[in-house]
Design a protein around this motif. Structure first.
Motif, PDB file in Angstrom:
ATOM      1  N   PRO A 262     -16.434 -17.687   6.240  1.00  0.00           N
ATOM      2  CA  PRO A 262     -16.552 -17.324   7.776  1.00  0.00           C
ATOM      3  C   PRO A 262     -16.331 -15.948   8.106  1.00  0.00           C
ATOM      4  O   PRO A 262     -16.677 -15.314   9.152  1.00  0.00           O
ATOM      5  CB  PRO A 262     -15.488 -18.288   8.539  1.00  0.00           C
ATOM      6  N   ILE A 263     -15.495 -15.155   7.235  1.00  0.00           N
ATOM      7  CA  ILE A 263     -15.168 -13.824   7.646  1.00  0.00           C
ATOM      8  C   ILE A 263     -16.341 -12.809   7.586  1.00  0.00           C
ATOM      9  O   ILE A 263     -16.578 -11.796   8.379  1.00  0.00           O
ATOM     10  CB  ILE A 263     -14.045 -13.457   6.721  1.00  0.00           C
ATOM     11  N   ASP A 264     -17.556 -13.214   6.695  1.00  0.00           N
ATOM     12  CA  ASP A 264     -18.650 -12.641   6.703  1.00  0.00           C
ATOM     13  C   ASP A 264     -19.572 -12.840   8.163  1.00  0.00           C
ATOM     14  O   ASP A 264     -20.149 -11.884   8.566  1.00  0.00           O
ATOM     15  CB  ASP A 264     -19.561 -13.287   5.610  1.00  0.00           C
ATOM     16  N   VAL A 265     -19.306 -13.971   8.846  1.00  0.00           N
ATOM     17  CA  VAL A 265     -19.977 -14.171  10.017  1.00  0.00           C
ATOM     18  C   VAL A 265     -19.517 -13.380  11.065  1.00  0.00           C
ATOM     19  O   VAL A 265     -19.851 -12.450  11.869  1.00  0.00           O
ATOM     20  CB  VAL A 265     -20.042 -15.696  10.497  1.00  0.00           C
ATOM     21  N   VAL A 266     -18.109 -13.034  10.958  1.00  0.00           N
ATOM     22  CA  VAL A 266     -17.568 -12.093  11.825  1.00  0.00           C
ATOM     23  C   VAL A 266     -18.013 -10.637  11.547  1.00  0.00           C
ATOM     24  O   VAL A 266     -17.890 -10.052  12.427  1.00  0.00           O
ATOM     25  CB  VAL A 266     -15.911 -12.297  11.745  1.00  0.00           C
ATOM     26  N   ALA A 267     -17.931 -10.370  10.510  1.00  0.00           N
ATOM     27  CA  ALA A 267     -18.227  -9.135  10.111  1.00  0.00           C
ATOM     28  C   ALA A 267     -19.946  -8.712  10.482  1.00  0.00           C
ATOM     29  O   ALA A 267     -19.964  -7.706  11.130  1.00  0.00           O
ATOM     30  CB  ALA A 267     -18.555  -8.825   8.495  1.00  0.00           C
ATOM     31  N   ALA A 268     -20.624  -9.861  10.663  1.00  0.00           N
ATOM     32  CA  ALA A 268     -21.905  -9.554  11.250  1.00  0.00           C
ATOM     33  C   ALA A 268     -21.952  -9.248  12.563  1.00  0.00           C
ATOM     34  O   ALA A 268     -22.564  -8.664  13.246  1.00  0.00           O
ATOM     35  CB  ALA A 268     -22.923 -10.834  10.976  1.00  0.00           C
ATOM     36  N   GLN A 269     -20.828 -10.006  13.326  1.00  0.00           N
ATOM     37  CA  GLN A 269     -20.915 -10.067  14.741  1.00  0.00           C
ATOM     38  C   GLN A 269     -20.422  -8.547  15.218  1.00  0.00           C
ATOM     39  O   GLN A 269     -20.655  -8.121  16.082  1.00  0.00           O
ATOM     40  CB  GLN A 269     -19.809 -11.042  15.410  1.00  0.00           C
ATOM     41  N   THR A 270     -19.295  -8.045  14.131  1.00  0.00           N
ATOM     42  CA  THR A 270     -18.758  -6.875  14.458  1.00  0.00           C
ATOM     43  C   THR A 270     -19.857  -5.564  14.483  1.00  0.00           C
ATOM     44  O   THR A 270     -20.032  -4.887  15.357  1.00  0.00           O
ATOM     45  CB  THR A 270     -17.854  -6.390  13.520  1.00  0.00           C
ATOM     46  N   GLN A 271     -20.666  -5.872  13.461  1.00  0.00           N
ATOM     47  CA  GLN A 271     -21.953  -4.981  13.241  1.00  0.00           C
ATOM     48  C   GLN A 271     -22.958  -5.111  14.369  1.00  0.00           C
ATOM     49  O   GLN A 271     -23.283  -4.206  14.942  1.00  0.00           O
ATOM     50  CB  GLN A 271     -22.621  -5.352  11.638  1.00  0.00           C
ATOM     51  N   LEU A 272     -23.022  -6.337  14.858  1.00  0.00           N
ATOM     52  CA  LEU A 272     -23.973  -6.684  16.008  1.00  0.00           C
ATOM     53  C   LEU A 272     -23.287  -5.813  17.249  1.00  0.00           C
ATOM     54  O   LEU A 272     -24.178  -5.440  18.430  1.00  0.00           O
ATOM     55  CB  LEU A 272     -24.216  -7.909  16.256  1.00  0.00           C
ATOM     56  N   ALA A 273     -22.141  -6.041  17.455  1.00  0.00           N
ATOM     57  CA  ALA A 273     -21.444  -5.575  18.746  1.00  0.00           C
ATOM     58  C   ALA A 273     -21.713  -3.663  18.825  1.00  0.00           C
ATOM     59  O   ALA A 273     -21.840  -3.514  19.748  1.00  0.00           O
ATOM     60  CB  ALA A 273     -20.176  -5.987  18.762  1.00  0.00           C
ATOM     61  N   ASN A 274     -21.427  -3.396  17.507  1.00  0.00           N
ATOM     62  CA  ASN A 274     -21.526  -2.009  17.443  1.00  0.00           C
ATOM     63  C   ASN A 274     -22.957  -1.700  17.847  1.00  0.00           C
ATOM     64  O   ASN A 274     -23.210  -0.588  18.383  1.00  0.00           O
ATOM     65  CB  ASN A 274     -21.333  -1.538  16.110  1.00  0.00           C
ATOM     66  N   PHE A 275     -23.769  -2.256  17.473  1.00  0.00           N
ATOM     67  CA  PHE A 275     -25.387  -2.084  17.680  1.00  0.00           C
ATOM     68  C   PHE A 275     -25.551  -2.145  19.349  1.00  0.00           C
ATOM     69  O   PHE A 275     -26.306  -1.428  19.741  1.00  0.00           O
ATOM     70  CB  PHE A 275     -26.435  -3.061  16.937  1.00  0.00           C
ATOM     71  N   GLU A 276     -24.931  -3.102  19.914  1.00  0.00           N
ATOM     72  CA  GLU A 276     -25.114  -3.310  21.178  1.00  0.00           C
ATOM     73  C   GLU A 276     -24.395  -2.034  22.052  1.00  0.00           C
ATOM     74  O   GLU A 276     -25.152  -1.659  22.862  1.00  0.00           O
ATOM     75  CB  GLU A 276     -24.339  -4.548  21.495  1.00  0.00           C
TER      76      GLU A 276
END
Length: 576
Positions: A262-276
């Protein structure tokens, strides 16, 4: 290159027309993951709001943008007004040689007490009435500092003076005078100096206008390429958001299958938020760049194009000029308005030196005067002579005795009984006829010499002008040096910008290959999510950097053209 620009130009229409629903440029997956993880909350939907105040869009080329700036920019309009004022100043200086018509006229009645018959009146008062008109024309001449004046003086005089033989009298005179300086102001005077300076100031304002236009053109080009970069960068950031959403969906699927933590999903969300965050910042930068360009090209705040999205359609100029340094410097020396302005200031200073040097000379004026006079009036009948009136009784008694003796009588002594010449008897027009006939001419020649003892004012003005000559010489050297430095810097910037673009293209291609390779390795289980996200960020940065380098090269080319003074010729702009 053109495909990239087209993509950046077509995307804002979807942004301007979007509703609270997802942007049309993004796939439906951007709302949220279709199969949310049971362990990690789904990401919030990505929504890029419409830009403030933007209702429509308009494609615009660089040539259109420059035409709008030349037509509407307030700084250019102010320079045009300076040109117009300099032309009026020249007209005002030339007005010094306009002829001037003046009229002096007066009416006077004077009653003077008289205590003796010798004063011309036996009533105790003398009455004089005078009406005079004197129209005159004066004009300084544009040759050799001379000036002439001509006037026609007319006087109608009436008096009860008993000594007059003509009453009323009509006195006229036609007067000519011409003053010619023989030393000071002979070859160059104040009027001619002011006209020469005004002509040079017209040339000066023309160069200032050309400089202002060149600067506005360069600023407009820079703003245009900044807007183009802002659109391209926004597209890159939106692509990054799209990649982040796809990565989040992929991670969630793998997390559901037990392949990722699950932490890898959180990592992807962090990356997505930075792109936003990058997408929001890119849109803000886009609005700022667009408003800066609109401020340069729109006439006022009420223009409807403030509500339009300006879409650049001209591709970036990536062809660097191949001009040898010596040729570029020579072009700058011949074309830069700053150098032309210093030259014109030097020419104005030469006029000042010439004028003030002449003012140190003595004043010697030759004046020629010529007058034709006329006189006419009504002839009075003979009257008693006031000087012999007391001898009247004696004369009468002598005449009586003479009659007794058979002798002829004595003639009475009268005053004013002598004959008046016919040329003086008549009305006002008869007096004018005497003027035209030249019956009573007067000629006079004067020589006036004025020699100042010290003349410190003229010496000080001349000294100041000579000091200004040295200052302008130093200014020319400094300006030429500055221009040469600007050309060298601009040429270096163009070369470096071209190399940066080449390197950025290579970096972008390599980053895309690395990202694709890292994705394949990640799917094969031989790489980590951290490396994939790192490659993602590197690729997005490389894409943005490539667009930044393209805009920088276009801007440095415009700066180089400004430094060499060829920017107007390169854009086919001709000043009227």
């Amino acid at each position: 290159m053109r495909a990239t620009v087209f993509l950046a130009c077509t995307f804002p229409l979807a942004l301007a027309q979007q509703t609270p629903a997802p942007p049309q440029a993004l796939p439906p997956a951007t709302m949220s993951s279709p199969r949310p993880s049971t362990l990690v909350p789904p990401v919030r939907p990505f929504h890029l709001p419409a830009r403030t105040g933007i209702e429509t869009q308009m494609e615009i080329s660089l040539d259109q943008t420059l035409a709008m700036a030349l037509a509407n920019n307030k700084d250019i309009e102010a320079s045009r007004i300076d040109q117009l004022e300099s032309e009026y100043t020249l007209t005002a200086a030339q007005g010094a040689f306009d002829p001037q018509l003046s009229v002096t006229s007066y009416w006077e009645q004077q009653i003077t007490p008289i205590a003796s018959a010798l004063g011309g009146s036996s009533t105790g008062s003398l009455l004089n009435k005078t009406w005079q008109a004197d129209p005159a024309v004066t004009q300084p001449l544009p040759w050799y500092g001379g000036a002439f004046r001509t006037d026609l003086s007319s006087t109608d005089a009436y008096s009860n003076n008993t000594f007059l033989s003509l009453n009323p009298q009509y006195q006229t005179s036609l007067n000519f005078s011409y003053t010619q300086p023989l030393w000071r102001n002979l070859l160059y005077d104040s009027n001619r100096h002011q006209i020469d300076v005004a002509k040079k100031n017209i040339s000066l304002t023309d160069e200032q206008f050309r400089q202002r236009v060149m600067t506005i053109v360069q600023q407009t080009e820079q703003a245009y390429w900044e807007l183009s970069y802002a659109y391209n960068n926004l597209q890159v950031q939106l692509d990054a958001v799209r990649i982040g959403i796809q990565q989040d969906e992929s991670n969630r699927r793998q997390e559901e299958q037990g392949l990722l933590a699950p932490i890898d999903v959180v990592a992807a969300q962090t990356q997505l938020a930075n792109f936003e965050v990058g997408a929001y910042a890119a849109q803000s930068a886009l609005t700022s760049a667009e408003n800066l360009l609109k401020d340069l090209v729109l006439p006022d705040r009420t223009d409807p194009q403030w509500s339009s999205a300006l879409i650049p359609v001209t591709p970036e100029d990536v062809n660097a000029p191949l001009t040898p340094l010596s040729d570029a410097i020579a072009e700058a020396m011949a074309n830069r308005p700053e150098i032309a302005q210093v030259k014109i200031n030097g020419e104005i200073n030469e006029k000042d030196v010439r004028y003030y040097r002449g003012q140190t000379k003595p004043q010697v004026n030759l004046t020629a005067l010529y007058t034709r006079a006329g006189l006419a009036g009504v002839e009075l009948p003979p009257g008693p002579n006031p000087f012999t009136a007391a001898f009247g009784p004696i004369t009468n008694q002598l005449n009586e005795l003479s009659a007794l003796a058979g002798l002829p009588p004595l003639s009475g002594v009268s005053f004013g009984s002598s004959a008046i010449p016919p040329v003086l008897v008549g009305n006002y027009w008869h007096s004018l006829a005497g003027v035209w006939g030249g019956n009573f001419p007067t000629t006079e020649v004067q020589l006036n010499i004025s020699l100042p003892i010290r003349n410190r004012t003229a010496d000080a003005n001349l000294g100041k002008s000579l000091a200004e000559t040295r200052r302008i010489r130093n200014q020319m050297q400094q300006t030429e040096q500055n221009v040469q430095g600007e050309v060298r810097t601009a040429m270096e910037n163009v070369q470096m910008a071209q190399l940066r673009l080449q390197a950025a293209q290579v970096a972008r291609e390599s980053a895309e290959e690395q990202y694709q390779s890292e994705q394949r390795q990640f799917r094969a289980g031989t790489s980590t999510l951290f490396l994939v996200q790192q490659r993602q960020a590197t690729m997005i940065t490389a894409r943005s950097q490539e667009h930044r380098s393209q805009a920088d090269l276009s801007e440095t080319i415009a700066q180089f053209q400004l430094a060499t003074g060829t920017i107007l010729a390169e854009r086919n702009i001709k000043l009227k």
